[in-house]
Design a protein around this motif. Structure first.
Motif, PDB file in Angstrom:
ATOM      1  N   LEU A  85     -22.801 -16.162 -30.098  1.00  0.00           N
ATOM      2  CA  LEU A  85     -22.047 -15.621 -31.232  1.00  0.00           C
ATOM      3  C   LEU A  85     -22.974 -15.038 -32.294  1.00  0.00           C
ATOM      4  O   LEU A  85     -22.637 -14.023 -32.936  1.00  0.00           O
ATOM      5  CB  LEU A  85     -21.155 -16.703 -31.827  1.00  0.00           C
ATOM      6  CG  LEU A  85     -20.007 -17.176 -30.923  1.00  0.00           C
ATOM      7  CD1 LEU A  85     -19.224 -18.293 -31.596  1.00  0.00           C
ATOM      8  CD2 LEU A  85     -19.088 -16.019 -30.571  1.00  0.00           C
ATOM      9  N   ALA A  86     -24.141 -15.654 -32.477  1.00  0.00           N
ATOM     10  CA  ALA A  86     -25.095 -15.089 -33.436  1.00  0.00           C
ATOM     11  C   ALA A  86     -25.597 -13.734 -32.966  1.00  0.00           C
ATOM     12  O   ALA A  86     -25.721 -12.787 -33.749  1.00  0.00           O
ATOM     13  CB  ALA A  86     -26.270 -16.041 -33.631  1.00  0.00           C
ATOM     14  N   ARG A  87     -25.875 -13.624 -31.660  1.00  0.00           N
ATOM     15  CA  ARG A  87     -26.325 -12.348 -31.119  1.00  0.00           C
ATOM     16  C   ARG A  87     -25.219 -11.290 -31.216  1.00  0.00           C
ATOM     17  O   ARG A  87     -25.483 -10.126 -31.544  1.00  0.00           O
ATOM     18  CB  ARG A  87     -26.760 -12.537 -29.675  1.00  0.00           C
ATOM     19  CG  ARG A  87     -27.080 -11.257 -28.947  1.00  0.00           C
ATOM     20  CD  ARG A  87     -28.126 -10.443 -29.667  1.00  0.00           C
ATOM     21  NE  ARG A  87     -29.468 -10.848 -29.326  1.00  0.00           N
ATOM     22  CZ  ARG A  87     -30.550 -10.292 -29.829  1.00  0.00           C
ATOM     23  NH1 ARG A  87     -30.431  -9.316 -30.715  1.00  0.00           N
ATOM     24  NH2 ARG A  87     -31.741 -10.703 -29.490  1.00  0.00           N
ATOM     25  N   VAL A  88     -23.986 -11.682 -30.950  1.00  0.00           N
ATOM     26  CA  VAL A  88     -22.860 -10.755 -31.074  1.00  0.00           C
ATOM     27  C   VAL A  88     -22.740 -10.259 -32.508  1.00  0.00           C
ATOM     28  O   VAL A  88     -22.595  -9.054 -32.763  1.00  0.00           O
ATOM     29  CB  VAL A  88     -21.547 -11.430 -30.610  1.00  0.00           C
ATOM     30  CG1 VAL A  88     -20.338 -10.610 -31.039  1.00  0.00           C
ATOM     31  CG2 VAL A  88     -21.549 -11.611 -29.098  1.00  0.00           C
ATOM     32  N   ARG A  89     -22.821 -11.170 -33.472  1.00  0.00           N
ATOM     33  CA  ARG A  89     -22.733 -10.763 -34.878  1.00  0.00           C
ATOM     34  C   ARG A  89     -23.846  -9.779 -35.234  1.00  0.00           C
ATOM     35  O   ARG A  89     -23.627  -8.776 -35.919  1.00  0.00           O
ATOM     36  CB  ARG A  89     -22.796 -11.988 -35.795  1.00  0.00           C
ATOM     37  CG  ARG A  89     -21.570 -12.876 -35.760  1.00  0.00           C
ATOM     38  CD  ARG A  89     -21.590 -13.901 -36.887  1.00  0.00           C
ATOM     39  NE  ARG A  89     -22.693 -14.851 -36.780  1.00  0.00           N
ATOM     40  CZ  ARG A  89     -22.644 -16.014 -36.133  1.00  0.00           C
ATOM     41  NH1 ARG A  89     -21.521 -16.363 -35.489  1.00  0.00           N
ATOM     42  NH2 ARG A  89     -23.681 -16.821 -36.108  1.00  0.00           N
ATOM     43  N   SER A  90     -25.064 -10.086 -34.777  1.00  0.00           N
ATOM     44  CA  SER A  90     -26.208  -9.239 -35.099  1.00  0.00           C
ATOM     45  C   SER A  90     -26.045  -7.842 -34.519  1.00  0.00           C
ATOM     46  O   SER A  90     -26.267  -6.834 -35.220  1.00  0.00           O
ATOM     47  CB  SER A  90     -27.491  -9.886 -34.554  1.00  0.00           C
ATOM     48  OG  SER A  90     -28.599  -9.035 -34.728  1.00  0.00           O
ATOM     49  N   LEU A  91     -25.649  -7.737 -33.262  1.00  0.00           N
ATOM     50  CA  LEU A  91     -25.513  -6.440 -32.626  1.00  0.00           C
ATOM     51  C   LEU A  91     -24.354  -5.637 -33.219  1.00  0.00           C
ATOM     52  O   LEU A  91     -24.443  -4.408 -33.352  1.00  0.00           O
ATOM     53  CB  LEU A  91     -25.327  -6.614 -31.121  1.00  0.00           C
ATOM     54  CG  LEU A  91     -26.570  -7.112 -30.364  1.00  0.00           C
ATOM     55  CD1 LEU A  91     -26.235  -7.405 -28.915  1.00  0.00           C
ATOM     56  CD2 LEU A  91     -27.706  -6.097 -30.454  1.00  0.00           C
ATOM     57  N   LEU A  92     -23.282  -6.307 -33.580  1.00  0.00           N
ATOM     58  CA  LEU A  92     -22.154  -5.596 -34.184  1.00  0.00           C
ATOM     59  C   LEU A  92     -22.513  -5.069 -35.572  1.00  0.00           C
ATOM     60  O   LEU A  92     -22.102  -3.968 -35.952  1.00  0.00           O
ATOM     61  CB  LEU A  92     -20.930  -6.507 -34.266  1.00  0.00           C
ATOM     62  CG  LEU A  92     -20.250  -6.826 -32.933  1.00  0.00           C
ATOM     63  CD1 LEU A  92     -19.067  -7.761 -33.148  1.00  0.00           C
ATOM     64  CD2 LEU A  92     -19.786  -5.554 -32.228  1.00  0.00           C
ATOM     65  N   ARG A  93     -23.294  -5.830 -36.324  1.00  0.00           N
ATOM     66  CA  ARG A  93     -23.752  -5.340 -37.631  1.00  0.00           C
ATOM     67  C   ARG A  93     -24.601  -4.084 -37.457  1.00  0.00           C
ATOM     68  O   ARG A  93     -24.442  -3.096 -38.184  1.00  0.00           O
ATOM     69  CB  ARG A  93     -24.574  -6.410 -38.363  1.00  0.00           C
ATOM     70  CG  ARG A  93     -23.772  -7.467 -39.067  1.00  0.00           C
ATOM     71  CD  ARG A  93     -24.617  -8.213 -40.095  1.00  0.00           C
ATOM     72  NE  ARG A  93     -25.830  -8.763 -39.507  1.00  0.00           N
ATOM     73  CZ  ARG A  93     -25.916  -9.972 -38.954  1.00  0.00           C
ATOM     74  NH1 ARG A  93     -24.850 -10.753 -38.888  1.00  0.00           N
ATOM     75  NH2 ARG A  93     -27.062 -10.401 -38.459  1.00  0.00           N
ATOM     76  N   ALA A  94     -25.523  -4.144 -36.494  1.00  0.00           N
ATOM     77  CA  ALA A  94     -26.393  -2.985 -36.266  1.00  0.00           C
ATOM     78  C   ALA A  94     -25.587  -1.771 -35.819  1.00  0.00           C
ATOM     79  O   ALA A  94     -25.847  -0.639 -36.243  1.00  0.00           O
ATOM     80  CB  ALA A  94     -27.455  -3.341 -35.223  1.00  0.00           C
ATOM     81  N   ARG A  95     -24.595  -1.998 -34.967  1.00  0.00           N
ATOM     82  CA  ARG A  95     -23.770  -0.877 -34.491  1.00  0.00           C
ATOM     83  C   ARG A  95     -22.945  -0.298 -35.633  1.00  0.00           C
ATOM     84  O   ARG A  95     -22.812   0.929 -35.758  1.00  0.00           O
ATOM     85  CB  ARG A  95     -22.868  -1.334 -33.355  1.00  0.00           C
ATOM     86  CG  ARG A  95     -21.940  -0.228 -32.851  1.00  0.00           C
ATOM     87  CD  ARG A  95     -21.377  -0.557 -31.492  1.00  0.00           C
ATOM     88  NE  ARG A  95     -20.332   0.358 -31.071  1.00  0.00           N
ATOM     89  CZ  ARG A  95     -20.527   1.595 -30.624  1.00  0.00           C
ATOM     90  NH1 ARG A  95     -21.754   2.086 -30.555  1.00  0.00           N
ATOM     91  NH2 ARG A  95     -19.516   2.359 -30.235  1.00  0.00           N
ATOM     92  N   ASP A  96     -22.398  -1.147 -36.474  1.00  0.00           N
ATOM     93  CA  ASP A  96     -21.607  -0.652 -37.603  1.00  0.00           C
ATOM     94  C   ASP A  96     -22.456   0.193 -38.543  1.00  0.00           C
ATOM     95  O   ASP A  96     -22.013   1.235 -39.044  1.00  0.00           O
ATOM     96  CB  ASP A  96     -20.991  -1.823 -38.367  1.00  0.00           C
ATOM     97  CG  ASP A  96     -19.841  -2.476 -37.611  1.00  0.00           C
ATOM     98  OD1 ASP A  96     -19.343  -1.859 -36.645  1.00  0.00           O
ATOM     99  OD2 ASP A  96     -19.449  -3.596 -37.982  1.00  0.00           O
ATOM    100  N   THR A  97     -23.695  -0.266 -38.794  1.00  0.00           N
ATOM    101  CA  THR A  97     -24.591   0.490 -39.668  1.00  0.00           C
ATOM    102  C   THR A  97     -24.921   1.848 -39.075  1.00  0.00           C
ATOM    103  O   THR A  97     -24.868   2.875 -39.764  1.00  0.00           O
ATOM    104  CB  THR A  97     -25.885  -0.305 -39.907  1.00  0.00           C
ATOM    105  OG1 THR A  97     -25.570  -1.554 -40.542  1.00  0.00           O
ATOM    106  CG2 THR A  97     -26.844   0.477 -40.794  1.00  0.00           C
TER     107      THR A  97
END
Length: 460
Positions: free
Chosen positions: A113-125
């Motif tokens: 879940l931490a990795r999912v959050r991190s990758l989704l933040r990067a994709r949103d940016t």
């Protein structure tokens, strides 16, 4: 829902278990049972992230990942490979295929879940930057120019001691196409200014430096400072420390790796982060270009009318020592356009702007606010100073003919100037100052042009 995730696994039970975990974290989950279905779903539905099993019939997860990354429509979708294969070769193959991470079953839920959050933040940016940047005129040209100026990547290593840092550098020197350097913690925090070309593109940081969690605190500091905010970070953690890995990702780390690590794997992860950093830099550059073009007069390079009036409002609000506002108009400019053509008229406008800029201090405002009309605002001016500065500007144009080259003989160009003064403590608005300067400008033209006229109307 905070994101749409595509789960790809040929075993229904595995898909259901993963869906339960993700749905509990409020993610929308879609499912595919084979590689072909995954590719079709990725193209048609554009998920925000893909969790992809490696071992599947007909088409392996590695092949699916390669095809996703080779397709411009799906290349930017983050991919996490999940498999029961725990061997190092499988992990390296997954990373080489373009996967953002490689997790081994049974998957630790906290890390996932931490990795999912991190990758989704990067994709949103990245998505937000792209949406802004693609609206900028000349976006493709700007991106190409940026790429042509790219320098080798800078990778900074911040280890728990000099010996460890030297070992890291030795392991990476022949594997990373860039400048690898050892950087003390204090130099990372205080050694860079905003837009400093020496700022590293990627920081590799040990979670524990001279004290436990000091690397995590450094990560947080780097992410909070303008000079290093956009640098990529790879955190090195003790083997099996999933809890602090999750903390590092939530603090803003772009990738994590456990010590002892394989140098080839770290090199792959650094190259991936360097590529993403460069893409983000290009997108940010295009956004800056868009903003600059929105407030810049393309012909003269000066502020346009919108920006000029905005800056005038700001100067008036913060200036307590009086403000001189001038409107300058090129005399008989229509005759230049009619007799010599608009191309020559454009050259004259550019040359007038350059001469005016050369006569003004850095704190002065200069904008082109109409066809042949310019706005100048000077802070801290009394009547005598304003008249003297306006006369300098008038003479800068009138005293030297404009040489255009070729067969065209030099042109005599003059300006009419109207001035309005804002008195200290006055509640006068920017618009009323402009109106008074405009009335003074008409007065200068009525007197025969090539004149400086001061508004004598008191502000009410």
């Amino acid at each position: 829902m905070t994101g749409r995730i595509l789960v790809v696994d040929d075993v229904a039970t595995n898909r259901i278990v993963m869906k339960v975990k993700l749905a509990a974290a409020c993610y929308a989950v879609e499912q595919a049972d084979c590689g072909h279905a995954a590719l079709a779903a990725a193209r048609s539905n554009a998920p925000d992230l893909i969790l992809l099993d490696v071992v599947m019939p007909e088409m392996s997860g590695l092949e699916v990942c390669r095809r996703l990354k080779a397709d411009p429509e799906t290349a930017d979708i983050p991919v996490i490979l999940i498999t029961a294969l725990a061997d190092h070769a499988s992990k390296m193959a997954g990373l080489e295929a373009g996967a953002d991470d490689f997790l081994t079953k049974p998957v630790d839920e906290v890390t996932l879940l931490a990795r999912v959050r991190s990758l989704l933040r990067a994709r949103d940016t990245a998505r937000e930057l792209r949406q802004r940047g693609e609206t900028a005129p000349g976006f493709a040209e700007a991106a190409a120019g940026f790429a042509a100026r790219e320098r080798p990547g800078r990778i900074a290593l911040i280890a728990s001691g000099p010996k460890g840092a030297v070992l890291w550098k030795t392991a990476l020197d022949d594997r990373v196409a860039g400048e690898v350097s050892i950087l003390p913690r204090d130099a990372a925090l205080g050694g860079f200014a905003v837009e400093d070309p020496e700022v590293p593109d990627v920081f590799v940081i040990a979670a524990d430096l001279s004290h436990r969690n000091e690397g995590l605190r450094l990560l947080s500091d780097l992410r909070s400072r303008p000079a290093t905010r956009h640098a990529a970070t790879v955190m090195i953690l003790p083997d099996g420390d999933a809890e602090r890995a999750a903390i590092a990702l939530d603090l803003g780390a772009h990738d994590i790796l456990y010590d002892p690590f394989d140098a080839a794997e770290l090199a792959i992860r650094i190259r991936a982060q360097l590529g993403r950093k460069r893409q983000a830099d290009r997108l940010r550059a295009s956004v800056r270009l868009e903003l600059e073009m929105a407030v810049t007069d393309s012909l003269t390079g000066l502020h346009n009318r919108r920006k000029g009036l905005f800056e005038l409002e700001r100067m008036l609000a913060r200036n307590s020592d009086g403000l001189a506002v001038m409107l300058l108009d090129i005399d008989h400019f229509k005759q230049v356009n009619d007799s010599l053509g608009h191309a020559t008229g454009d050259r004259v406008l550019h040359m007038v702007a350059r001469r005016l800029r050369g006569k003004l201090d850095d704190d002065a405002l200069l904008a082109r606010i109409g066809g042949e009309e310019f706005l100048v605002a000077l802070p801290g001016c009394n009547q005598a100073t304003a008249l003297a500065r306006a006369e300098e500007l008038r003479q800068a144009i009138a005293m030297q003919p404009f040489g255009l080259g070729g067969a065209t003989k030099p042109l005599d160009i003059t300006l009419s100037v109207g001035i309005a003064l804002s008195q200290p403590g006055s509640a006068e608005t920017a618009q009323s100052l402009l109106d008074r300067a405009d009335a003074a400008l008409y007065g200068a033209k009525a007197l025969g042009r090539d004149q400086v006229t001061l508004s004598t109307v008191s502000a009410t």
